[in-house]
Every structure is written in structure tokens, then in C-alpha cells.
Motif scaffolding. Sequence first.
Motif, PDB file in Angstrom:
ATOM      1  N   ARG A   1       0.829  -1.211   0.000  1.00  0.00           N
ATOM      2  CA  ARG A   1       0.000   0.000   0.000  1.00  0.00           C
ATOM      3  C   ARG A   1       0.861   1.259   0.000  1.00  0.00           C
ATOM      4  O   ARG A   1       0.466   2.278  -0.561  1.00  0.00           O
ATOM      5  CB  ARG A   1      -0.956   0.000   1.187  1.00  0.00           C
TER       6      ARG A   1
ATOM      7  N   ALA B   1       1.934   1.839  -3.464  1.00  0.00           N
ATOM      8  CA  ALA B   1       0.833   2.373  -4.262  1.00  0.00           C
ATOM      9  C   ALA B   1       0.518   3.819  -3.908  1.00  0.00           C
ATOM     10  O   ALA B   1      -0.121   4.522  -4.681  1.00  0.00           O
ATOM     11  CB  ALA B   1      -0.413   1.520  -4.066  1.00  0.00           C
TER      12      ALA B   1
ATOM     13  N   LEU C   1      -1.245   4.507  -1.168  1.00  0.00           N
ATOM     14  CA  LEU C   1      -2.484   4.495  -0.396  1.00  0.00           C
ATOM     15  C   LEU C   1      -2.194   4.694   1.093  1.00  0.00           C
ATOM     16  O   LEU C   1      -3.089   4.973   1.876  1.00  0.00           O
ATOM     17  CB  LEU C   1      -3.219   3.165  -0.593  1.00  0.00           C
TER      18      LEU C   1
ATOM     19  N   PRO D   1       0.626  11.425  -5.050  1.00  0.00           N
ATOM     20  CA  PRO D   1      -0.577  10.662  -4.714  1.00  0.00           C
ATOM     21  C   PRO D   1      -0.690   9.432  -5.622  1.00  0.00           C
ATOM     22  O   PRO D   1      -0.026   9.377  -6.657  1.00  0.00           O
ATOM     23  CB  PRO D   1      -1.704  11.659  -4.994  1.00  0.00           C
ATOM     24  N   PRO D   2      -1.508   8.453  -5.240  1.00  0.00           N
ATOM     25  CA  PRO D   2      -1.620   7.234  -6.049  1.00  0.00           C
ATOM     26  C   PRO D   2      -1.991   7.533  -7.507  1.00  0.00           C
ATOM     27  O   PRO D   2      -1.564   6.808  -8.410  1.00  0.00           O
ATOM     28  CB  PRO D   2      -2.732   6.433  -5.359  1.00  0.00           C
ATOM     29  N   GLN D   3      -2.758   8.618  -7.706  1.00  0.00           N
ATOM     30  CA  GLN D   3      -3.222   8.944  -9.058  1.00  0.00           C
ATOM     31  C   GLN D   3      -2.057   9.175 -10.019  1.00  0.00           C
ATOM     32  O   GLN D   3      -2.201   9.020 -11.225  1.00  0.00           O
ATOM     33  CB  GLN D   3      -4.093  10.211  -9.044  1.00  0.00           C
ATOM     34  N   GLU D   4      -0.903   9.601  -9.480  1.00  0.00           N
ATOM     35  CA  GLU D   4       0.183  10.002 -10.364  1.00  0.00           C
ATOM     36  C   GLU D   4       1.374   9.057 -10.346  1.00  0.00           C
ATOM     37  O   GLU D   4       2.436   9.396 -10.817  1.00  0.00           O
ATOM     38  CB  GLU D   4       0.636  11.417  -9.988  1.00  0.00           C
TER      39      GLU D   4
ATOM     40  N   ILE E   1       0.586   3.240 -11.386  1.00  0.00           N
ATOM     41  CA  ILE E   1       0.520   1.869 -10.899  1.00  0.00           C
ATOM     42  C   ILE E   1      -0.859   1.282 -11.160  1.00  0.00           C
ATOM     43  O   ILE E   1      -1.829   2.010 -11.358  1.00  0.00           O
ATOM     44  CB  ILE E   1       0.761   1.811  -9.381  1.00  0.00           C
TER      45      ILE E   1
ATOM     46  N   PHE F   1      -3.448  -1.575  -9.260  1.00  0.00           N
ATOM     47  CA  PHE F   1      -3.562  -2.262  -7.977  1.00  0.00           C
ATOM     48  C   PHE F   1      -4.725  -3.241  -8.054  1.00  0.00           C
ATOM     49  O   PHE F   1      -5.824  -2.871  -8.426  1.00  0.00           O
ATOM     50  CB  PHE F   1      -3.814  -1.227  -6.872  1.00  0.00           C
TER      51      PHE F   1
ATOM     52  N   GLY G   1     -10.461   3.612 -15.775  1.00  0.00           N
ATOM     53  CA  GLY G   1      -9.187   4.330 -15.794  1.00  0.00           C
ATOM     54  C   GLY G   1      -8.964   5.108 -17.077  1.00  0.00           C
ATOM     55  O   GLY G   1      -8.271   6.122 -17.090  1.00  0.00           O
TER      56      GLY G   1
ATOM     57  N   ARG H   1      -8.914  -4.332 -15.316  1.00  0.00           N
ATOM     58  CA  ARG H   1      -9.148  -2.941 -14.944  1.00  0.00           C
ATOM     59  C   ARG H   1      -7.841  -2.262 -14.541  1.00  0.00           C
ATOM     60  O   ARG H   1      -7.587  -1.116 -14.894  1.00  0.00           O
ATOM     61  CB  ARG H   1     -10.155  -2.886 -13.787  1.00  0.00           C
ATOM     62  N   ALA H   2      -7.010  -3.003 -13.782  1.00  0.00           N
ATOM     63  CA  ALA H   2      -5.747  -2.420 -13.333  1.00  0.00           C
ATOM     64  C   ALA H   2      -4.794  -2.205 -14.501  1.00  0.00           C
ATOM     65  O   ALA H   2      -4.008  -1.267 -14.507  1.00  0.00           O
ATOM     66  CB  ALA H   2      -5.105  -3.322 -12.284  1.00  0.00           C
TER      67      ALA H   2
ATOM     68  N   PRO I   1      -5.113   1.317 -17.939  1.00  0.00           N
ATOM     69  CA  PRO I   1      -4.405   2.590 -18.179  1.00  0.00           C
ATOM     70  C   PRO I   1      -2.910   2.411 -18.447  1.00  0.00           C
ATOM     71  O   PRO I   1      -2.172   3.373 -18.371  1.00  0.00           O
ATOM     72  CB  PRO I   1      -4.622   3.367 -16.879  1.00  0.00           C
TER      73      PRO I   1
END
Lengths: 354, 265
Positions: A46, A49, A51, A70-73, A76, A78, A98, A145-146, A149
Motif C-alpha cells: 500500500r 501504491a 495508499l 498521490p496514487p493517481q500520479e 501503478i 492495484f 481508468g 481494470r488495473a 491505463p
Amino acid sequence: MHIEVRGLNKQFGDFHAVRDVGFEIAKGHLIGLLGPSGGGKTSILRMLAGLESPTSGDIIFHGKRVNDLPPQERGIGFVFQNYALFKHMTVFDNVAFGLKVKKQSKDQIRDRVMQLIELTGLKGFEHRYPHQLSGGQRQRVAFARALAPEPQLLLLDEPFAAIDAKIRTELRTWLKEMIERVGITSIFVTHDQDEAIEVADEIMIINKGRLEQKGSPWDIYKNPQTQFVASFIGESTMVEQVERLRGFEEAANWPGTQALIRPEYIEIGKRHEFRIPSATVQGRVKHLHFRGSEWMVEVEVGDIKLITYRSLEKDVLQPGEEVHVLIHRAYLFNDNDTWIMENKLKEDPMPVHI
Amino acid sequence: MKKVWIPLTYLVFIVLLIIPILKIFTGSWAEGWSGFIEALTRKQSLHALMMTGIIVVVVTVLNTIFGVMLALYLVRATWLGQRIKNLLNSLVDLPYAVSPVIGGLMIVLILGPSTALGAFFEDIGFKIVYALPGMILATLFVTFPLMVREVMPVLQEIGAQQEEAASTLGAYSWYTFWHVTWPSIRWGVIYGVVLTVARSLGEFGAVLVVSGNIMNKTQTATTLVYQDVENFNVVAANGVALVLAAFSVGLLLLMEWAKKRKEVH
């Protein structure tokens, strides 16, 4: 993506979940974080990631410190233990999430999603909702899904924990193949050693928040560097007074030394089955358990109880039978040191030179 | 025993619920259709109903926004300490425990014309107590726990994982809220809205204290009914009461429907 972690610590109040963990992961490798539950593996994942933020230490992706991203950038993907699929969205919308966030065009999204749905073998299910899927299918959706993107690093938290045993082995092979095909650096968390050994290129053993050892599965099995690793990987029997076993008398030189002996280090049988009978000791079969493909034998040497396996091809032993026992090697450790000791008697007492 | 209890239950039900509703119904028609229409089209009736309408709309909008926000913070925020969360969480229930009349009184004591704060607002031309803002404030106080208490358990149940998944997929909080969180909590929010509307429609005590019950100025439907009864204007009281009762029944049906959807989802 090349990953480097230095001096990573995480504290939750008084609880020190991760202690001074450091490692490097080469691009394209598939790494298994293995250890008992509650050992800090998920916390490490985490933090990678984003998180969870580390109490101290650096996380470096591609030579760039990402602690404050942040995780958005972080680029990754998950996969959560319970998949965390968006339950009000269809499979298609889950995978597309994504891409929609990135504001890609409708056609682009459609192509990418259909490509992933095909890759993960979910064709025909794209309009179903998560609650209409089986556990294995949900895991595939989470994986797709992971990946959608195109992340640089894939993190998987206990990816097979919620799937029944039979399908689990199938999915393991599938996942390994899939990750190899995509060529993405991946880290997965597991508490199941078979899973780690089978799937990972490299294993990191985590116990009580510490990184005990990192290496290929074969390496770790062959050269465990701590007592914990030796007992956690593979099966083993603990022997308190190993100096009482023939061939290991030297162990008495190190007081307080104990030994771990793996079943595969031990051979049992009739006298004629051994090349060097003088290296064997007498033992008595205590119990026999049929294990489907072999016998598990509990054998007593003096008052030391050992466990080993015996092929179904060989003569069937009976409980109470006297047998010869050959112990090839033992894994010795005391408070300061750990090392492997070979059976001294195995060196032929009367070598014949030709 | 059964032979006694079943009829007794029906009796209580009839005496407590059916007879009063029938009485309101017949009472408002005692002077025929024209009497009913006249009761409702009086200037003070129209004004009171409008006041109630404004209060309901404003209170519901504010309570929805802040209730959902507070629920999100109480369940999800990591920057709030656990102790502060527990304290806030118990404070949310305060309006349940405090009588609405006392709630209204607190507002008068803090913001009334004779206090420093009240005088300050009055100076800048913003009258709070004995005016609409105070009535809205009083109704907000009374209805505050309703939305928070509806949304919090839903948020706790769905957990943070879907939101975390969204963040690893690149979505920021606003996008995540509308695309991931909202679809899961919306039936809880709708249920909360229905409860808030019902409660602010019927609020009497707190509003009575704060408004001063000035006809054509700060009178709401409930306080008008109260005044009509005081003035022995029974037909008018029944007429306004019937309108309120009709709304409540409608809301009740809406609530049943929302509750079913909430369970299904």
C-alpha cells in the motif's frame, strides 16, 4: 519500472508494522512478498501504491522519489484482495474506468477495453455486473481494470486468497503467463509459500515487518539465511539435540545449537537400499500416512522424531518396523549463526580409487 | 389470550391513527367545499404554507450537503483523529436528545436581539431571530442527525476499497465521489431527504420559540394550526392540518419505496 526502496518504516500508533525495509526490483520482474499474515506485506504494498504514507524512508521509481506523489500520479495498477470492483458498473465500465478518467476518446476506450476483455478471456461477459460473475472471473476483471491505463507497475494484494483451491492453481499459471506477456513489473503479496514459489521470479520473505531474505525461490530454499526463512519455506522438523544423531556429533562444539531437518534430507529403507549402510542409523517406523502420491513416514531415531516421505514404488513399510535412516544434512542455527552441516559419515570411510 | 390481544391492537390502532385522520378530514369539510377553500386561501394560510415550503426546501438542501459531507468526514477522513471523530459522532445525536423547544431557546439566547451577536447582525441589516434565518437555523438543528445517520452506515458498509481502487486508476476525489461513492449511497441519501422533509414540515416547538409566531411574517403551517385552534377556528385548523397530513402520507409512501430500493441495492 525499476523500483528502489530504502529504509522504509511504517508505524500505526504504537504498532511498528514495517521496520527498516529496503530492496531493489529490476524492470519486468515478478516479485512475491511472502510471509505470515499480519507481517506487514500489505502495508509495504500500500505504501508503494501511495495508499498509505511511510513514517520514514524513500520509495524511488525510475530514479525519482515518489513519496509525495498521490496514487493517481504513480502510474501503478492495484488489484485488491477482494477485487473492489465497482459493483454498480458492468464489466466493460469497470475496465474502462481508468481510461475515462484520462478522457480518452470513445473509440480508443472501446478498442483498449475489448482488447483487454479478450486477453483476459472475458468475452461475452462485458455487460454483466460483478455480482453476476464467479470469483475467478471477478479476479480477471480486476486484473484487466488495473492494466487498462497501461501502468508501469502492477501491485496485487493476495490475488488468489478468495478463490477456491482448484481454480486457484489454474489462475496462478494464467496470471504468470499474462504478466510475462504484458511484460510489466509486478509485485504480489501472499501468505501461501507454494503460490510464491510457483509464480514469482524472486521472493521476498517478510516477517514481523522485517525483510528476512530476498532471492529466487530455489536460492531461498537452498540457502535460507535465517531460522525463520528455513522454517517457513518447505517442510521441516525441529531437532533440539542434533549431536545425538550419528554423523552430526560435531554440533556439540556449539552449545545451544538446534537443527531443522527437511523431509527430503532424510532417506529411510532396508539395509540393502543404501550405498553406504555405515552412514545410516537405526530407527523405528512410528506412523504411516498415505498422502495420495507418496507415504509420509514418522520415524523415531532414539527419542528423536523425524518426518520423511517414501515413494509408493518401494516396499511398503509397517508401523513398528525397524528401518535404516540416512540423514543427508541438517540446517543448524544458534543465537548468532546459521549454517548447513552435511552428514560426516557419508564421506566413504574406505574410498576405492581406480 | 389471542382473542383479547388482537382486537385490542386493532382498537389502539383505530383510536390513535384512523379516527384522528377521519376527524381532520370531516372537520375540514364541516362547512363544505367553500369552507375548506376559504380556510386555505386566507392570506395567513397562504403565507404560512409558503414559509413552510421555503423552510423545507432550504433546510433539505443544506442538510443534504452538510450531512453527506460530515458523514464522509466521520467515516473516511484520515486527517481527523479517532477521538475527535468519536466526539463529533456523539455530538451529531445531540438534537435527538435535546427537546426542540430548548434547541430554539438556545438560538434565541445566542442570536437574539439583546445579545452581542444578534445586535451585530441586526446592525448590518440581517435579522436572524424572529425572522426566516432563525427559523431555518432552528429546523436545521432539529433535522441535522437525520442525513448523517442515514449515510454513515452505508459508507461504513461499502468500505473504502472501491474509492482506493478509483484513486489507483487515476481518479481524483470529485470524480471518485460522483462515479463511485454516490451510486452506492444515493438511496441512503434519498431516504435521508425524505426524513428531513417530513421532519421540517412538521417541526413546531423550535420554530415557535424562534419565530415569535407573527402572522403573515414568521408563521409556518404548524404554528398557524396551533393559532387557529387557540382561536376556536376549528374548520381552518383542520383544513391546514389536512394539507400537512396529505403531504406526510405522500412522503410515507415515497419513504417505503426508497427503503425498498435501499435494501435491494
